[in-house]
Design a protein around this motif. Structure first.
Motif, PDB file in Angstrom:
ATOM      1  N   HIS A 303      16.120  13.695  25.281  1.00 58.31           N
ATOM      2  CA  HIS A 303      17.238  14.620  25.047  1.00 58.31           C
ATOM      3  C   HIS A 303      17.344  15.518  26.280  1.00 58.31           C
ATOM      4  CE1 HIS A 303      16.137  13.325  20.974  1.00 58.31           C
ATOM      5  NE2 HIS A 303      17.386  13.597  20.643  1.00 58.31           N
ATOM      6  N   LYS A 304      17.892  14.947  27.356  1.00 58.74           N
ATOM      7  CA  LYS A 304      17.872  15.645  28.640  1.00 58.74           C
ATOM      8  C   LYS A 304      18.724  16.907  28.633  1.00 58.74           C
ATOM      9  CE  LYS A 304      19.541  12.241  31.037  1.00 58.74           C
ATOM     10  NZ  LYS A 304      20.107  11.358  32.083  1.00 58.74           N
ATOM     11  N   TYR A 305      19.671  16.997  27.700  1.00 52.30           N
ATOM     12  CA  TYR A 305      20.555  18.160  27.666  1.00 52.30           C
ATOM     13  C   TYR A 305      20.112  19.188  26.622  1.00 52.30           C
ATOM     14  CZ  TYR A 305      23.480  15.256  30.629  1.00 52.30           C
ATOM     15  OH  TYR A 305      23.945  14.468  31.653  1.00 52.30           O
ATOM     16  N   TYR A 306      18.874  19.073  26.179  1.00 52.39           N
ATOM     17  CA  TYR A 306      18.349  20.070  25.245  1.00 52.39           C
ATOM     18  C   TYR A 306      18.113  21.398  25.967  1.00 52.39           C
ATOM     19  CZ  TYR A 306      15.238  22.378  21.923  1.00 52.39           C
ATOM     20  OH  TYR A 306      14.666  23.281  21.069  1.00 52.39           O
ATOM     21  N   ASP A 307      18.516  22.492  25.339  1.00 51.75           N
ATOM     22  CA  ASP A 307      18.319  23.829  25.891  1.00 51.75           C
ATOM     23  C   ASP A 307      17.057  24.423  25.286  1.00 51.75           C
ATOM     24  OD1 ASP A 307      18.324  26.480  26.627  1.00 51.75           O
ATOM     25  OD2 ASP A 307      20.398  26.876  26.062  1.00 51.75           O
ATOM     26  N   PRO A 308      15.955  24.514  26.047  1.00 51.59           N
ATOM     27  CA  PRO A 308      14.692  25.004  25.481  1.00 51.59           C
ATOM     28  C   PRO A 308      14.720  26.477  25.119  1.00 51.59           C
ATOM     29  CG  PRO A 308      14.493  24.725  27.853  1.00 51.59           C
ATOM     30  CD  PRO A 308      15.833  24.167  27.477  1.00 51.59           C
ATOM     31  N   GLY A 309      15.764  27.182  25.541  1.00 48.29           N
ATOM     32  CA  GLY A 309      15.875  28.592  25.172  1.00 48.29           C
ATOM     33  C   GLY A 309      16.370  28.809  23.758  1.00 48.29           C
ATOM     34  N   HIS A 310      16.736  27.722  23.060  1.00 50.29           N
ATOM     35  CA  HIS A 310      17.226  27.810  21.686  1.00 50.29           C
ATOM     36  C   HIS A 310      16.569  26.729  20.831  1.00 50.29           C
ATOM     37  CE1 HIS A 310      20.548  30.646  22.570  1.00 50.29           C
ATOM     38  NE2 HIS A 310      20.567  30.037  23.743  1.00 50.29           N
ATOM     39  N   ASP A 311      16.585  26.937  19.533  1.00 50.74           N
ATOM     40  CA  ASP A 311      16.059  25.939  18.605  1.00 50.74           C
ATOM     41  C   ASP A 311      17.054  24.794  18.435  1.00 50.74           C
ATOM     42  OD1 ASP A 311      13.798  27.507  18.094  1.00 50.74           O
ATOM     43  OD2 ASP A 311      14.809  28.605  16.489  1.00 50.74           O
ATOM     44  N   ILE A 312      16.586  23.715  17.837  1.00 53.34           N
ATOM     45  CA  ILE A 312      17.511  22.693  17.372  1.00 53.34           C
ATOM     46  C   ILE A 312      18.397  23.329  16.311  1.00 53.34           C
ATOM     47  CG2 ILE A 312      17.722  20.500  16.134  1.00 53.34           C
ATOM     48  CD1 ILE A 312      15.010  19.695  17.332  1.00 53.34           C
TER      49      ILE A 312
END
Length: 364
Positions: A303-312
């Protein structure tokens, strides 16, 4: 005295008399009796008002109107479709309740759009819960394009943003901090479907030329920017009608010019590709959504476009990942982050199951 000798009243189209100049005791608002407000400020009386309002109450009214406008601008409404198969009603029940729980939505913010042929008790179950239940007229072939018919049912609702979702999704955290007012948000496709050359051929056939490209989610293959997974679209209300008009226009164009897509075996992607044409050829602004807003679970892949600054925010589990008991059971190994999200989703499902809808789902 003749009529010509009678005193004349200044012409004011039937309103109260107006006077020129400043004569003591009459003719100007300043000379009328003044009303004293609670904070000892004087508010001039006005013959035309009929009622004297304290300045404090006027300020409160203005502030309330501003607050209402701000609240409407911040309001997010959600929409998804319940089709005839009982799985849709069951999934919609879980999705709607999860949005209320995690996105702080009110039931009336959630629009359950029901296609013809859905059982009457499904209508009653959702309306009794306070959800906004609407009849949906299928679009196009009535199979893969029905999400295009949702927006016309929503644009009269006072809100700031509109979110369209696939029904096989569930919220596990608040999506609102990730939403934007800048364009139509959607997450790029997981894999390069349709293939890039198919999309490029269609763009040329539609009168376009070179367009921007981006990598798909799970690997380095390229696709047209705006070729997005249809599970999640979010848009500011002011763009909704324009986007919908272009979205539907290009979908109709594809049905009338279906040779390229039919030869590629991708007619099921009409809704997705018509949105991409609207972004690339009609000037509808596109905003790439992070994976958090449309997080797939039905296959292996990054999931290369996952933003680690937010939860799923939304799990997109797909039918294949929901077992016969109506809970999520993936066929792939999960990371700790993903497992926590699935566990949270399944707790929500078990705690809020609707017995009738679950029975219909299990017996289908």
């Amino acid at each position: 005295m003749t009529a010509d000798a009678l005193p004349r009243r200044p012409h004011n189209h039937g309103g109260p008399p107006r006077f020129k100049g400043r004569r003591a005791g009459r003719g100007t608002i300043d000379a009328l009796p003044a009303a004293r407000t609670g904070n000892n400020r004087l508010l001039p009386a006005n013959r035309n008002m009929g009622v004297v309002f304290p300045l404090g109450k006027i300020r409160d009214r203005i502030n309330n109107l501003r607050l209402y406008a701000n609240n409407m601008n911040d309001r997010v409404i959600y929409s998804f479709i319940v089709d005839r198969h009982p799985k849709f009603a069951y999934q919609a029940w879980q999705l709607a309740a999860s949005i209320v729980r995690h996105c702080k939505a009110r039931p009336r913010d959630i629009n359950i759009q029901i296609t013809p042929g859905v059982a009457d008790h499904v209508w009653s179950i959702f309306s009794d819960q306070g959800y906004s239940v609407r009849a949906l007229t299928p679009f196009g072939d009535g199979t893969f394009c029905n999400k295009l018919a949702q927006i016309p049912n929503l644009t009269d609702t006072e809100c700031g943003r509109i979110v369209l979702l696939d029904t096989d999704m569930v919220a596990v955290s608040d999506c609102r901090p990730l939403l934007t007012h800048d364009g139509v948000m959607a997450k790029v496709v997981d894999n390069a479907n349709p293939k890039l050359n198919v999309l490029q051929d269609m763009i040329v056939a539609a009168g376009g030329a070179d367009v921007s490209l981006m990598e798909v989610e799970v690997n380095t293959q390229l696709t047209v920017r705006g070729n997005a997974n249809g599970g999640f679209y979010a848009m500011p209300r002011h763009l909704a009608a324009r986007f919908n008009g272009e979205w539907q226009r290009w979908a109709k164009w594809i049905f009338d010019n279906d040779g390229i897509l039919r030869a590629a075996g991708r007619m099921k992607n009409v809704d997705q590709i018509s949105a991409a044409l609207a972004f690339n050829l009609s000037g509808i602004p596109y905003a790439a959504a992070p994976s958090n807003l449309n997080y797939f679970l039905h296959m292996d892949g990054g999931h290369k476009y996952y933003d680690p600054g937010h939860d799923i925010c939304f799990l997109h589990y797909h039918d294949v990942s929901m077992n016969a008991a109506g809970v999520i059971e993936t066929k792939i190994a999960l990371s700790p982050l993903e497992q926590d999200a699935v566990d949270a989703a399944n707790r929500h499902i078990r705690e809020g199951n609707h017995a009738r809808l679950l029975r219909d789902y299990m017996n289908a």
